[in-house]
Each structure stands twice: as structure tokens, then as C-alpha cells.
Design a protein around this motif. Structure first.
Motif, PDB file in Angstrom:
ATOM      1  N   GLY A  77       0.665  -1.279  -0.036  1.00  0.00           N
ATOM      2  CA  GLY A  77      -0.160  -0.117  -0.145  1.00  0.00           C
ATOM      3  C   GLY A  77       0.776   1.180  -0.107  1.00  0.00           C
ATOM      4  N   LEU A  78       2.055   1.161  -0.491  1.00  0.00           N
ATOM      5  CA  LEU A  78       3.012   2.331  -0.472  1.00  0.00           C
ATOM      6  C   LEU A  78       3.659   2.488  -1.688  1.00  0.00           C
ATOM      7  CD1 LEU A  78       4.830   2.038   2.784  1.00  0.00           C
ATOM      8  CD2 LEU A  78       3.223   3.684   2.522  1.00  0.00           C
ATOM      9  N   ASP A  79       3.575   3.574  -2.328  1.00  0.00           N
ATOM     10  CA  ASP A  79       3.887   4.067  -3.789  1.00  0.00           C
ATOM     11  C   ASP A  79       5.394   4.080  -3.715  1.00  0.00           C
ATOM     12  OD1 ASP A  79       4.466   6.556  -3.050  1.00  0.00           O
ATOM     13  OD2 ASP A  79       2.704   7.349  -4.129  1.00  0.00           O
ATOM     14  N   GLU A  80       6.185   4.367  -4.680  1.00  0.00           N
ATOM     15  CA  GLU A  80       7.530   4.284  -4.860  1.00  0.00           C
ATOM     16  C   GLU A  80       8.114   5.389  -4.050  1.00  0.00           C
ATOM     17  OE1 GLU A  80      11.024   5.417  -8.086  1.00  0.00           O
ATOM     18  OE2 GLU A  80       9.157   4.194  -8.858  1.00  0.00           O
ATOM     19  N   ALA A  81       7.595   6.546  -4.154  1.00  0.00           N
ATOM     20  CA  ALA A  81       7.968   7.728  -3.556  1.00  0.00           C
ATOM     21  C   ALA A  81       7.802   7.649  -1.704  1.00  0.00           C
ATOM     22  CB  ALA A  81       7.147   9.072  -3.594  1.00  0.00           C
ATOM     23  N   ARG A  82       6.758   7.032  -1.391  1.00  0.00           N
ATOM     24  CA  ARG A  82       6.588   6.756   0.183  1.00  0.00           C
ATOM     25  C   ARG A  82       7.509   5.781   0.430  1.00  0.00           C
ATOM     26  NH1 ARG A  82       1.676   7.983   2.589  1.00  0.00           N
ATOM     27  NH2 ARG A  82       2.966   7.476   4.657  1.00  0.00           N
ATOM     28  N   ARG A  83       7.966   4.438  -0.203  1.00  0.00           N
ATOM     29  CA  ARG A  83       8.872   3.525   0.159  1.00  0.00           C
ATOM     30  C   ARG A  83      10.176   4.338   0.207  1.00  0.00           C
ATOM     31  NH1 ARG A  83       6.315   0.729  -3.937  1.00  0.00           N
ATOM     32  NH2 ARG A  83       7.919   0.723  -5.313  1.00  0.00           N
ATOM     33  N   TYR A  84      10.653   5.105  -0.568  1.00  0.00           N
ATOM     34  CA  TYR A  84      11.810   5.584  -0.952  1.00  0.00           C
ATOM     35  C   TYR A  84      11.998   6.597   0.328  1.00  0.00           C
ATOM     36  CZ  TYR A  84      15.817   8.712  -1.908  1.00  0.00           C
ATOM     37  OH  TYR A  84      17.069   9.472  -1.907  1.00  0.00           O
ATOM     38  N   THR A  85      11.193   7.480   0.963  1.00  0.00           N
ATOM     39  CA  THR A  85      11.203   8.375   1.918  1.00  0.00           C
ATOM     40  C   THR A  85      11.244   7.680   3.262  1.00  0.00           C
ATOM     41  OG1 THR A  85       9.729   9.919   0.768  1.00  0.00           O
ATOM     42  CG2 THR A  85       9.927  10.014   3.016  1.00  0.00           C
ATOM     43  N   PHE A  86      10.754   6.435   3.726  1.00  0.00           N
ATOM     44  CA  PHE A  86      10.704   5.537   4.685  1.00  0.00           C
ATOM     45  C   PHE A  86      12.326   5.057   4.755  1.00  0.00           C
ATOM     46  CE2 PHE A  86      10.917   1.576   6.896  1.00  0.00           C
ATOM     47  CZ  PHE A  86      10.348   2.295   8.297  1.00  0.00           C
ATOM     48  N   MET A  87      12.756   4.510   3.778  1.00  0.00           N
ATOM     49  CA  MET A  87      13.989   3.581   3.435  1.00  0.00           C
ATOM     50  C   MET A  87      15.157   4.702   3.522  1.00  0.00           C
ATOM     51  SD  MET A  87      13.103   0.524   3.864  1.00  0.00           S
ATOM     52  CE  MET A  87      14.866   0.142   3.561  1.00  0.00           C
ATOM     53  N   LYS A  88      14.710   5.944   3.121  1.00  0.00           N
ATOM     54  CA  LYS A  88      15.947   6.796   3.158  1.00  0.00           C
ATOM     55  C   LYS A  88      16.467   7.079   4.804  1.00  0.00           C
ATOM     56  CE  LYS A  88      17.318  11.610   1.898  1.00  0.00           C
ATOM     57  NZ  LYS A  88      16.874  12.956   1.685  1.00  0.00           N
ATOM     58  N   ARG A  89      15.506   7.340   5.629  1.00  0.00           N
ATOM     59  CA  ARG A  89      15.722   7.556   6.997  1.00  0.00           C
ATOM     60  C   ARG A  89      16.323   6.126   7.726  1.00  0.00           C
ATOM     61  NH1 ARG A  89      14.128   9.785  12.114  1.00  0.00           N
ATOM     62  NH2 ARG A  89      14.102   8.044  13.569  1.00  0.00           N
ATOM     63  N   PHE A  90      15.476   5.379   7.321  1.00  0.00           N
ATOM     64  CA  PHE A  90      15.897   3.676   7.653  1.00  0.00           C
ATOM     65  C   PHE A  90      17.149   3.510   7.444  1.00  0.00           C
ATOM     66  CE2 PHE A  90      16.099  -0.891   7.895  1.00  0.00           C
ATOM     67  CZ  PHE A  90      15.516  -1.069   8.716  1.00  0.00           C
ATOM     68  N   ASP A  91      17.636   3.597   6.263  1.00  0.00           N
ATOM     69  CA  ASP A  91      19.122   3.311   6.166  1.00  0.00           C
ATOM     70  C   ASP A  91      20.117   4.160   6.314  1.00  0.00           C
ATOM     71  OD1 ASP A  91      18.383   1.101   4.187  1.00  0.00           O
ATOM     72  OD2 ASP A  91      18.485   2.196   2.383  1.00  0.00           O
ATOM     73  N   LEU A  92      19.711   5.410   6.796  1.00  0.00           N
ATOM     74  CA  LEU A  92      20.828   6.319   7.120  1.00  0.00           C
ATOM     75  C   LEU A  92      21.053   5.921   8.526  1.00  0.00           C
ATOM     76  CD1 LEU A  92      19.758   9.747   5.681  1.00  0.00           C
ATOM     77  CD2 LEU A  92      21.796   8.525   5.450  1.00  0.00           C
ATOM     78  N   TYR A  93      19.892   5.409   9.254  1.00  0.00           N
ATOM     79  CA  TYR A  93      19.746   5.244  10.705  1.00  0.00           C
ATOM     80  C   TYR A  93      20.779   4.014  10.954  1.00  0.00           C
ATOM     81  CZ  TYR A  93      19.369   4.519  15.602  1.00  0.00           C
ATOM     82  OH  TYR A  93      19.699   4.359  16.838  1.00  0.00           O
ATOM     83  N   MET A  94      20.574   2.986  10.284  1.00  0.00           N
ATOM     84  CA  MET A  94      21.155   1.504  10.219  1.00  0.00           C
ATOM     85  C   MET A  94      22.501   1.680   9.629  1.00  0.00           C
ATOM     86  SD  MET A  94      19.071  -0.714  11.717  1.00  0.00           S
ATOM     87  CE  MET A  94      17.721  -1.143  11.970  1.00  0.00           C
ATOM     88  N   GLN A  95      23.051   2.573   9.078  1.00  0.00           N
ATOM     89  CA  GLN A  95      24.268   2.769   8.457  1.00  0.00           C
ATOM     90  C   GLN A  95      25.288   2.581   9.616  1.00  0.00           C
ATOM     91  OE1 GLN A  95      24.835   5.919   5.694  1.00  0.00           O
ATOM     92  NE2 GLN A  95      27.079   5.435   5.701  1.00  0.00           N
ATOM     93  N   ARG A  96      26.334   1.831   9.417  1.00  0.00           N
ATOM     94  CA  ARG A  96      27.324   1.451  10.567  1.00  0.00           C
ATOM     95  C   ARG A  96      28.688   1.730   9.787  1.00  0.00           C
ATOM     96  NH1 ARG A  96      23.623   2.893  12.944  1.00  0.00           N
ATOM     97  NH2 ARG A  96      22.753   1.668  14.758  1.00  0.00           N
TER      98      ARG A  96
END
Length: 99
Positions: A77-96
Motif C-alpha cells: 500500500g505504499l507507492d515508490e515515493a513513500r517507500r523511498y522516503t521511509f527507507m532513506k531514514r531507515f538506511d541512514l539510521y542503520m548505516q554503521r
């Protein structure tokens, strides 16, 4: 960070399950989520993200052993833009690590 996130993908994370569970709430941010055994559901507006994980064999390089967690991401239920927005934060937080 990627420029596109599919509705379904898998990743190998270089962490233990305990580390993953410690980092996950901050990576998810303000979204409501529910933790279950080796899985979590995240509400993102009118859509959702299902996460499932399992411990894999560690990656061994010489004398160094790196834990591996195999994680499955399933958006609904999420379009490409909403997936990108969520994952941008997720990836930046999980980056080690550095560099």
C-alpha cells in the motif's frame, strides 16, 4: 543508499539480532509498529511494512567473524515515493562504520 526500493527485497545486515532489535525503534521513527517473534509490522500512513529476519552463518574473514542477519522487507500500500522516503531514514539510521 539506493535510489529505488521495490515492494519486496532482502538484505544481509552485519549485526546480531540483539543489535537489530536495539536499533529498529529509532530506524522506524514515529511510525506505529508491533514486534513479534523474528518479525515486525510497521504502519506507514495507509500502508505497511512487514519485516522478517533470521540469523545466518557469520561471515568469516581471516580471524574476524561478522554476524549476519538475513532480513526480508515487504511493503504494502505504499507507492515508490513513500517507500523511498521511509527507507532513506531507515538506511541512514542503520548505516554503521566509516568511510
Amino acid at each position: 543508499m539506493q535510489s529505488f526500493y521495490s515492494e519486496l527485497f532482502e538484505r544481509e545486515m552485519g549485526c546480531t539480532e540483539a543489535e537489530w532489535l536495539m536499533w529498529l525503534p529509532q530506524a522506524i521513527g514515529d511510525h506505529h509498529w508491533k514486534l513479534q517473534a523474528k518479525s515486525a509490522g510497521v504502519r506507514i500512513g495507509d500502508g505497511a511494512l512487514g519485516l522478517k529476519w533470521q540469523v545466518a552463518a557469520p561471515r568469516v574473514i581471516g580471524l574476524v567473524s561478522i554476524p549476519v542477519l538475513q532480513v526480508s522487507f515487504r511493503f504494502a500500500g505504499l507507492d515508490e515515493a513513500r517507500r523511498y522516503t521511509f527507507m532513506k531514514r531507515f538506511d541512514l539510521y542503520m548505516q554503521r562504520g566509516g568511510g
